[in-house]
Write an enzyme that holds these catalytic residues in place. Structure first.
Site, short mmCIF file in Angstrom:
data_model
loop_
_atom_site.label_atom_id
_atom_site.label_comp_id
_atom_site.label_asym_id
_atom_site.label_seq_id
_atom_site.Cartn_x
_atom_site.Cartn_y
_atom_site.Cartn_z
N HIS A 82 0.83 -1.21 0.00
CA HIS A 82 0.00 0.00 0.00
C HIS A 82 0.86 1.25 0.00
O HIS A 82 1.95 1.29 0.57
CB HIS A 82 -0.98 0.01 1.18
N ASP A 84 -0.54 4.30 0.91
CA ASP A 84 -1.03 5.27 1.90
C ASP A 84 -0.31 5.06 3.22
O ASP A 84 0.25 3.99 3.49
CB ASP A 84 -2.54 5.16 2.07
N ASP A 115 6.21 1.17 6.88
CA ASP A 115 4.79 0.81 6.75
C ASP A 115 4.13 1.73 5.74
O ASP A 115 3.56 2.75 6.10
CB ASP A 115 4.12 0.94 8.12
N GLU A 149 -5.17 0.94 2.73
CA GLU A 149 -4.91 -0.09 3.74
C GLU A 149 -5.04 0.48 5.14
O GLU A 149 -5.56 -0.18 6.05
CB GLU A 149 -3.51 -0.68 3.53
N GLU A 150 -4.59 1.71 5.32
CA GLU A 150 -4.61 2.31 6.66
C GLU A 150 -6.01 2.73 7.11
O GLU A 150 -6.19 3.12 8.26
CB GLU A 150 -3.66 3.51 6.72
N ASP A 176 4.97 -6.33 4.96
CA ASP A 176 4.35 -5.26 5.75
C ASP A 176 4.42 -5.65 7.22
O ASP A 176 3.52 -5.36 8.00
CB ASP A 176 2.91 -5.05 5.30
N HIS A 423 3.26 3.60 12.84
CA HIS A 423 2.10 4.30 13.41
C HIS A 423 2.49 5.29 14.51
O HIS A 423 1.60 5.88 15.12
CB HIS A 423 1.06 3.31 13.97
#
Length: 453
Positions: A82, A84, A115, A149-150, A176, A423
Site C-alpha cells: 500500500h 497510503d 509501513d 490499507e490504513e 508489511d 504508526h
C-alpha cells in the site's frame, strides 16, 4: 544481476526518499491530492520498467495493478502493498520532519518508511532491476498496490471478487511486517484478526455541578469505567460470554519452537519503556502477542479536558477499544457477545450505545509449501541467516480475503524491525535492511521458479 543491485543502491535509496516525501495520509481528506500523487509515483515507476500498468479508480483512492509478461508453464506471484500512510501527529515528537526523509545512524526516518512504502518498494525495485537488465523473469509477477490499507481496505475488499481472474496467482507475497529481531529475519505465517468499537455512555441531559448533584445521579464516566473494567480480569482473561469458545489451544510443538527463540522479557520491557510486562497468565510473551486474543482500550473521552479543574458530572463518556482475535474467532459473533455483556453489566441511571467500526478474522498460512521453502532460501542468501517462522500480533485484514477469493498461498516476508515505530513518531527503516530486502526479493523469484528437485 546482484552486482547491478549493489551498484544501484544510491538510486534505490533516492527513489524511496522521493516517495516518502509525498504525505499520502489516506484518512485525511485534505491529503486527497497527495494520496493521488503517491499513487501516480508508483504507477510511473512500474510503467517505466516496462510493466503493463493500470490505475483503477475506486470510490476512494485508486488501485495500482501491474504485471510482467506471462511465462508459459511458470508460476504466478502477486505482490501486495500500500502507498497510503498513517497520520504523522503528534508532529512535535518527531526529531526530523515526518515527510522530510532523513538518514541517521543507518536508519531512514519518515512516515511510511517501514509501513509500507519502504517494504513494498523492495519488490518493485527487484522486478524493475531484473527487467532493466534485459533478463526475462522466470515467472510472472503481478502487483496490487492500494491507497486505503490504513483505513480498512473497504474498496479493495468489495472489488476483489470481480478482480479475481485478473489477480489470479499461485502465491501472494506481502512485506508489511517485521523480522523477529535485529539480525534474525523471519517468515510470518499467522496474523491476528481485529474488531474495533466505540462505546458511548450517556447520563444527564447536560453537564451537572458535582457538588449540587454528586451522589444523586450516576456519573457516566464512572459507569464507563465499570463497563470497561468488567471486560477483562486482573489476570488478563477476557470476560465476555463464550469469548474463548473458538480459541484453539496452541500445539505443544509450536510452543516449544517459540520458546527456543532468543526472547528476553527484560529486554522487551526496556524497549517499550515499562518496568514489567503484563498479560494473560500461563503464556509466554510471544504466545500472548501472536496467538492469544486480547482486549485494549485505545482512547477515552469525557468531561473537562482543558487546563485547570472543572468540577462536573459529565453528560457523556466514550471509549474506543479493540479486540485482537485469533484464527476461527468471528468478529460478528464477538459483537453479539459484547452487546450481551454490556447489557448485563451497565450500571443503573445511564444509557449506552455501541458503534461497530471494522473487523476481520485472523489468518494462518501453510509453512510446508514450495513457496515457503523458496523464501527460506532467498532470505538466508540475502541476510546471511536462516529465517525463523513466527506469527504476528497485528492485522492485515485483506490477507484473509486473498486466501478466500484467490485460493492462493501467502508469504509474509517482513524486512522491518519491531522498533521501527510504525504508526508512531519517528518511524524508521534500516537502510541496510532495505537493500537486503531488495536482494532477497530478487533471489526469491528465481527460487520460486526453480525449486530444488
Amino acid at each position: 544481476m546482484l552486482t547491478d543491485l549493489h551498484a544501484e543502491r544510491p538510486q534505490h535509496l533516492e527513489d524511496l526518499m522521493q516517495w516518502l516525501r509525498i504525505p499520502s495520509v489516506s484518512s485525511d481528506s485534505r491529503r486527497k491530492d497527495d494520496v493521488q500523487q503517491a499513487c501516480q509515483w508508483i504507477a510511473t515507476k512500474l510503467g517505466s520498467a516496462g510493466l503493463k500498468v493500470d490505475v483503477m479508480p475506486t470510490e476512494g483512492h485508486p488501485l495500482v495493478i501491474a504485471e510482467t509478461p506471462p511465462v508459459d508453464g511458470g508460476p504466478v506471484v502477486l505482490v501486495y502493498g500500500h502507498y497510503d500512510v498513517q497520520p504523522a501527529e503528534p508532529l512535535d515528537h518527531w526529531i526530523s520532519g515526518p515527510f522530510d526523509p532523513t538518514v541517521r545512524d543507518g536508519d531512514l526516518f519518515a512516515r511510511g518508511a517501514t509501513d509500507d512504502k519502504g517494504q513494498v518498494l523492495t519488490h518493485v525495485q527487484s522486478v524493475c532491476q531484473w527487467m532493466s537488465a534485459g533478463n526475462p523473469l522466470p515467472l510472472q509477477i503481478k502487483f496490487l498496490i492500494e491507497g486505503e490499507e490504513e483505513v480498512g481496505s473497504a474498496n479493495l475488499e468489495r472489488l476483489l471478487p470481480e478482480l479475481s481472474d485478473r489477480l489470479a496467482c499461485d502465491c501472494v507475497v506481502i512485506s508489511d511486517s517485521s523480522q523477529y529481531g535485529d539480525g534474525q529475519p523471519a517468515i510470518t505465517y499467522g496474523l491476528r484478526g481485529i474488531a474495533t468499537y466505540e462505546l458511548t455512555v450517556s447520563g444527564p441531559s447536560q453537564d451537572l455541578h458535582s457538588g449540587s448533584f454528586g451522589g444523586a445521579v450516576m456519573n457516566p464516566a464512572i459507569a464507563l469505567c465499570h463497563l470497561l473494567s468488567s471486560m477483562v480480569d486482573s489476570d488478563g482473561v477476557i470476560q465476555l460470554p463464550g469469548f474463548y469458545d473458538d480459541v484453539e489451544d496452541l500445539p505443544e510443538d509450536q510452543r516449544d519452537q517459540w520458546r527456543q527463540l532468543p526472547q528476553s522479557d527484560e529486554a522487551f520491557a526496556k524497549s517499550v519503556g515499562v518496568e514489567q510486562l503484563f498479560g494473560e497468565t500461563g503464556y509466554t510473551t510471544d504466545e500472548r502477542r501472536w496467538a492469544r486474543p486480547t482486549f485494549d482500550i485505545n482512547g477515552l473521552t469525557s468531561g473537562h479536558q482543558g487546563e485547570g479543574v472543572k468540577t462536573i458530572i459529565p453528560a457523556l463518556a466514550s471509549a474506543k477499544f479493540s479486540f485482537r482475535l485469533v484464527p476461527h474467532q468471528d468478529p460478528e459473533r464477538l459483537t453479539n457477545q459484547l452487546r450481551e455483556h454490556l447489557a448485563a453489566h451497565v450500571p443503573v441511571g445511564v444509557a449506552w450505545d455501541l458503534k461497530v467500526d471494522h473487523g476481520a478474522p485472523g489468518m494462518l498460512a501453510r509453512i510446508d509449501t514450495p513457496f515457503a521453502r523458496a523464501a527460506e532460501a532467498a532470505i538466508e542468501q540475502a541476510f546471511g541467516t536462516r529465517p525463523v517462522f513466527i506469527r504476528e500480533g497485528g492485522s492485515i485484514p485483506i490477507v484473509t480475503r486473498f486466501q478466500e477469493v484467490l485460493g492462493c498461498d501467502c508469504l509474509l516476508l517482513g524486512w522491518g524491525l519491531s522498533d521501527d515505530n510504525a504508526h508512531s513518531p519517528n518511524e524508521k527503516f534500516r537502510v541496510q535492511d532495505y537493500y537486503r530486502g531488495i536482494e532477497a526479493s530478487a533471489r526469491l523469484w528465481n527460487e520460486i521458479a526453480n525449486p530444488p528437485e
